[in-house]
Design a protein around this motif. Structure first.
Motif, mmCIF file in Angstrom:
data_model
loop_
_atom_site.group_PDB
_atom_site.id
_atom_site.type_symbol
_atom_site.label_atom_id
_atom_site.label_comp_id
_atom_site.label_asym_id
_atom_site.label_seq_id
_atom_site.Cartn_x
_atom_site.Cartn_y
_atom_site.Cartn_z
ATOM 1 N N MET A 98 -15.888 29.707 -17.290
ATOM 2 C CA MET A 98 -17.012 28.878 -17.193
ATOM 3 C C MET A 98 -16.633 27.581 -16.676
ATOM 4 O O MET A 98 -15.624 27.006 -16.441
ATOM 5 C CB MET A 98 -17.422 28.711 -18.613
ATOM 6 N N ALA A 99 -17.823 26.736 -16.447
ATOM 7 C CA ALA A 99 -17.855 25.495 -15.722
ATOM 8 C C ALA A 99 -17.944 24.277 -16.724
ATOM 9 O O ALA A 99 -18.782 24.548 -17.839
ATOM 10 C CB ALA A 99 -18.649 25.206 -14.752
ATOM 11 N N ASP A 100 -16.879 23.315 -16.707
ATOM 12 C CA ASP A 100 -17.050 22.241 -17.699
ATOM 13 C C ASP A 100 -18.008 21.078 -17.074
ATOM 14 O O ASP A 100 -17.681 20.831 -15.849
ATOM 15 C CB ASP A 100 -15.589 21.566 -17.901
ATOM 16 N N THR A 101 -19.191 20.974 -17.607
ATOM 17 C CA THR A 101 -20.072 19.978 -16.706
ATOM 18 C C THR A 101 -19.408 18.843 -16.360
ATOM 19 O O THR A 101 -19.959 17.983 -15.372
ATOM 20 C CB THR A 101 -21.482 19.905 -17.538
ATOM 21 N N PHE A 102 -18.656 18.039 -17.267
ATOM 22 C CA PHE A 102 -18.024 16.765 -17.003
ATOM 23 C C PHE A 102 -17.286 16.860 -15.770
ATOM 24 O O PHE A 102 -17.130 15.654 -15.060
ATOM 25 C CB PHE A 102 -17.417 16.317 -18.583
ATOM 26 N N VAL A 103 -16.355 17.955 -15.875
ATOM 27 C CA VAL A 103 -15.365 18.110 -14.831
ATOM 28 C C VAL A 103 -16.049 18.385 -13.380
ATOM 29 O O VAL A 103 -15.874 17.701 -12.512
ATOM 30 C CB VAL A 103 -14.537 19.266 -14.922
ATOM 31 N N GLU A 104 -17.370 18.885 -13.510
ATOM 32 C CA GLU A 104 -18.083 19.173 -12.239
ATOM 33 C C GLU A 104 -18.689 17.827 -11.761
ATOM 34 O O GLU A 104 -18.844 17.740 -10.410
ATOM 35 C CB GLU A 104 -19.009 20.483 -12.497
ATOM 36 N N LYS A 105 -19.477 17.169 -12.590
ATOM 37 C CA LYS A 105 -20.518 16.260 -12.217
ATOM 38 C C LYS A 105 -20.032 14.848 -13.205
ATOM 39 O O LYS A 105 -21.068 14.078 -12.838
ATOM 40 C CB LYS A 105 -21.752 16.600 -12.368
ATOM 41 N N GLY A 106 -19.245 15.082 -14.000
ATOM 42 C CA GLY A 106 -18.864 13.720 -14.615
ATOM 43 C C GLY A 106 -18.227 12.597 -14.170
ATOM 44 O O GLY A 106 -17.571 12.902 -12.825
ATOM 45 N N ASN A 107 -18.496 11.446 -14.600
ATOM 46 C CA ASN A 107 -17.791 10.425 -13.866
ATOM 47 C C ASN A 107 -16.965 9.474 -15.011
ATOM 48 O O ASN A 107 -17.460 9.057 -16.331
ATOM 49 C CB ASN A 107 -18.770 9.332 -13.240
ATOM 50 N N GLY A 108 -15.766 8.997 -14.896
ATOM 51 C CA GLY A 108 -14.942 8.019 -15.598
ATOM 52 C C GLY A 108 -14.000 9.037 -16.517
ATOM 53 O O GLY A 108 -13.584 10.156 -16.029
ATOM 54 N N TYR A 109 -13.844 8.456 -17.644
ATOM 55 C CA TYR A 109 -13.018 9.169 -18.772
ATOM 56 C C TYR A 109 -13.608 9.895 -19.716
ATOM 57 O O TYR A 109 -13.026 11.004 -20.030
ATOM 58 C CB TYR A 109 -12.210 8.045 -19.638
ATOM 59 N N GLY A 110 -14.711 9.948 -19.820
ATOM 60 C CA GLY A 110 -15.575 10.962 -20.673
ATOM 61 C C GLY A 110 -15.376 11.147 -22.167
ATOM 62 O O GLY A 110 -15.897 12.078 -22.821
ATOM 63 N N ARG A 111 -15.111 9.711 -22.695
ATOM 64 C CA ARG A 111 -14.714 9.659 -24.066
ATOM 65 C C ARG A 111 -16.252 10.033 -24.699
ATOM 66 O O ARG A 111 -17.223 9.596 -24.470
ATOM 67 C CB ARG A 111 -14.515 8.281 -24.468
ATOM 68 N N THR A 112 -16.057 10.681 -25.981
ATOM 69 C CA THR A 112 -16.899 11.195 -26.776
ATOM 70 C C THR A 112 -16.585 10.784 -28.180
ATOM 71 O O THR A 112 -17.487 10.589 -29.047
ATOM 72 C CB THR A 112 -17.393 12.499 -26.746
#
Length: 338
Positions: free
Chosen positions: A277-291
């Protein structure tokens, strides 16, 4: 080498070995090695600093960290992304995942649930499908999200069940729904089948085992008990990921997974659920991605995963103080197989 040089190189070996084990741990069902899934960014940065140090002091010593960093990059990937989203129109599907901590806000306030604030935020961002973890009984007692004609929560009003509430809201018809129970756990998972245009989409809403760590109690707790509880949580996460993956393998139509995994992208649970599957952050995210901030350290533990035939157009991490987690939203284009 001098005593100082030997000490630094000894530490270099320790941090390099830890990063190497982290590369292996994500593919191994080991609760003990799962501890290494949390500090991967620290291990990467430490090895990079060792590399710079040896480059300036004794260049022949830099190869250890250099090789480990190369191995880590190809095995773990980058924890920082530099993507840009694509243009999309109203036909795109917007999916949001958000652990709202029972509407209690952040810092947590048990006396004044922030139902209006969270509802206003979601109304403004206007996702088509909304997956909420730790939903809270305030949401069950009140019609909070009125723009969504279809919904599913895993408990009903007045229920005496004990567990973490999960909710899925949709602008599109829900034609099937259900729960996936985790044994000996208050956490859980639910799913719905959504009729979207010409396709049926299976949407999973997951909340894997919590780590049950409270920063305020750390000084009062014995380290062996703390480590034992963390190890138990990691073991349960792995069992839960196996259970969900088995459930997913029996689904014939396209799948979207919204998850609070309570672990990072370097864990066995993440790898087991993601696979192709695709991780949407890896595909189109930007920066560190902290949640979330875990012991004041930023981590990415909330994810949206999609099947390969679903194109990721955009991904957004929100910086809002409505919960201990921060929401994420993906914009998707479903390629119909009909």
């Amino acid at each position: 080498m001098t005593l100082w040089g030997k000490t630094v190189y000894g530490l270099n070996i320790v941090f390099s070995l830890a990063l190497l084990l982290a590369c292996v741990a994500q593919y191994m069902k080991s609760a003990t090695l799962s501890f290494l899934s949390l500090p991967v960014p620290v291990l990467v940065i430490s090895n990079f600093l060792f590399l710079l140090y040896w480059l300036m002091v004794q260049p022949k010593r830099l190869w250890l960290s250099f090789i480990i960093l190369v191995v880590g990059y190809f095995s773990l990937g980058s924890f920082v992304q530099f993507n840009t989203g694509e243009a999309y129109d109203d036909n795109a599907l917007k999916v949001m995942s958000f652990n709202i901590q029972g509407f209690e806000g952040f810092p947590r306030n048990y006396d004044r649930p922030i139902v209006p604030e969270i509802a206003e935020f979601i109304q403004k961002e206007n996702p088509d499908i909304l997956c909420l973890q730790e939903f809270g009984y305030y949401g069950l007692r009140n019609e909070v999200f009125t723009k969504y004609p279809y919904s599913f929560t895993n408990y009903e009003v007045g229920s005496h069940e004990k567990g973490v509430l999960m909710a899925i809201y949709s602008k599109y018809p829900i034609i099937n729904k259900g729960d996936i129970e985790f044994q000996n756990s208050l956490n859980g998972a639910s799913f719905v089948d959504v009729l979207y245009q010409k396709d049926t989409l299976r949407v999973y809403n997951l909340h894997l085992e919590s780590l049950k760590v409270r920063p305020r109690s750390l000084k009062r707790e014995r380290s062996d008990r703390l480590l034992g509880r963390l190890r138990n949580s990691f073991a349960k996460q792995q069992e839960q990921a196996d259970l969900i993956r088995q459930h997913m393998n029996g689904v014939g139509h396209s799948k979207i997974v919204c998850a609070d995994m309570n672990n990072t992208q370097y864990s066995y649970a993440y790898q087991e659920l993601k696979q192709d599957m695709a991780d949407t952050f890896v595909e189109k995210g930007n920066g560190y991605g902290r949640t979330i901030n875990f012991w004041k350290f930023p981590l990415r533990i909330d994810f949206i995963l999609t099947d390969p035939n679903i194109e990721v157009l955009a991904h957004k991490n929100y910086k809002v103080s409505l919960s201990d987690h921060e929401p994420i939203m993906a914009v998707l284009q479903v390629v119909s197989d009909k």
